[in-house]
Design a protein around this motif. Structure first.
Motif, PDB file in Angstrom:
ATOM      1  N   SER A 178       0.831  -1.196   0.000  1.00  0.00           N
ATOM      2  CA  SER A 178       0.000   0.000   0.000  1.00  0.00           C
ATOM      3  C   SER A 178       0.863   1.242   0.000  1.00  0.00           C
ATOM      4  O   SER A 178       1.905   1.297   0.615  1.00  0.00           O
TER       5      SER A 178
ATOM      6  N   ASP B 233      -1.464   5.043  -4.250  1.00  0.00           N
ATOM      7  CA  ASP B 233      -2.546   4.806  -3.315  1.00  0.00           C
ATOM      8  C   ASP B 233      -2.212   5.462  -1.983  1.00  0.00           C
ATOM      9  O   ASP B 233      -1.235   5.114  -1.348  1.00  0.00           O
TER      10      ASP B 233
ATOM     11  N   SER C  31      -4.545   5.753   0.646  1.00  0.00           N
ATOM     12  CA  SER C  31      -5.594   5.426   1.607  1.00  0.00           C
ATOM     13  C   SER C  31      -4.993   4.670   2.784  1.00  0.00           C
ATOM     14  O   SER C  31      -3.943   4.035   2.660  1.00  0.00           O
TER      15      SER C  31
ATOM     16  N   THR D  50      -1.147   9.448   5.750  1.00  0.00           N
ATOM     17  CA  THR D  50      -2.138   9.878   4.759  1.00  0.00           C
ATOM     18  C   THR D  50      -2.554  11.334   4.959  1.00  0.00           C
ATOM     19  O   THR D  50      -3.074  11.966   4.036  1.00  0.00           O
TER      20      THR D  50
END
Length: 251
Positions: A49, A54, A56, A97
């Protein structure tokens, strides 16, 4: 994204550092695969991730049933202790994030996983784990992320146990000790993967093979979606394996 309940309230004390013993079979610290025989080399690729645009938060997962009881007492990078198995280096990068997935410096990262036989330290003597390891603390450790958001642990390649795929547990806190995320790391599977090669390595004590193994697609944690929990694993039986994974938190 699935949200599961997890255990909180793990203790925090001053962070120190310990010397890192060197394993006889050192893991490589790059992504290149070994140029040895096909039966000894893995070129696994997983989708970590935060590594491909990305930003998130990584999926939250359960900490149980074997969370570390006093993680603040286990500040170390070498978590092997008396366990034997294939050499394994674990590289985890933490990103924020709330800062466009910039590296998160100063985060506290706890990890734990089972040994080659599927057993956890700090537990045992019950129907869940018959072998009693309540008095020892192998394969558990804590580190603080560096300027690049990175922590590194020296370990042995995890085994597996009934109903679960190969995995590593991770609990991340901010620098003040506030829990940010409990998650798990999944491993690439299939022919030629590290999971397949290691579990065929009876010479290193992995005697169960993959008979009865639960794959990610059927695992009760990973079956809904494994995409942002899947690590990259490279290396060989002879030289050891290296895991790289990025975990996104909101800090």
């Amino acid at each position: 994204m699935k949200r599961k309940d997890f255990l909180r309230g793990l203790g925090l004390v001053g962070i120190g550092s310990l010397a890192i013993p060197i394993l006889n079979a050192c893991s490589k610290d790059d992504d290149s695969s070994e140029t040895s025989s096909d039966t000894d080399t893995a070129t696994d690729t997983g989708s970590s991730s935060g590594t491909s645009g990305d930003c998130s938060v990584t999926s939250s997962e359960t900490a149980g049933p074997f969370p570390t009881k006093s993680p603040s007492s286990l500040v170390k990078t070498n978590i092997v202790m008396d366990r034997t198995g294939v050499a394994f280096t674990i590289n985890i990068t933490i990103k924020n994030t709330k800062a466009s997935c910039a590296a998160l410096k100063g985060a506290i990262v706890d990890i734990w996983h089972c040994d080659k036989d599927g057993y956890y330290s700090e537990y045992g003597g019950t129907s869940m784990q018959t072998v009693d390891y309540t008095a020892v603390h192998f394969l558990r450790g804590r580190q603080i992320t560096d300027d690049n958001g990175l922590v590194t642990f020296t370990s042995i390649f995890p085994g597996w146990y009934t109903s679960r795929a190969t995995h590593i547990h991770v609990h991340i806190y901010n620098s003040s000790g506030t829990s940010l995320l409990v998650t798990q790391i999944a491993f690439p599977e299939g022919s030629g993967s590290a999971v397949a090669l290691v579990n065929a390595s009876t010479a290193n004590g992995y005697t169960k093979g993959l008979s009865g193994y639960t794959y990610n697609a059927s695992d009760n944690v990973f079956s809904d979606s494994v995409a942002n929990e899947l690590a990259t694993v490279t290396g060989s039986i002879a030289e050891g394996f290296v895991l790289k994974h990025t975990i996104n938190v909101a800090s």
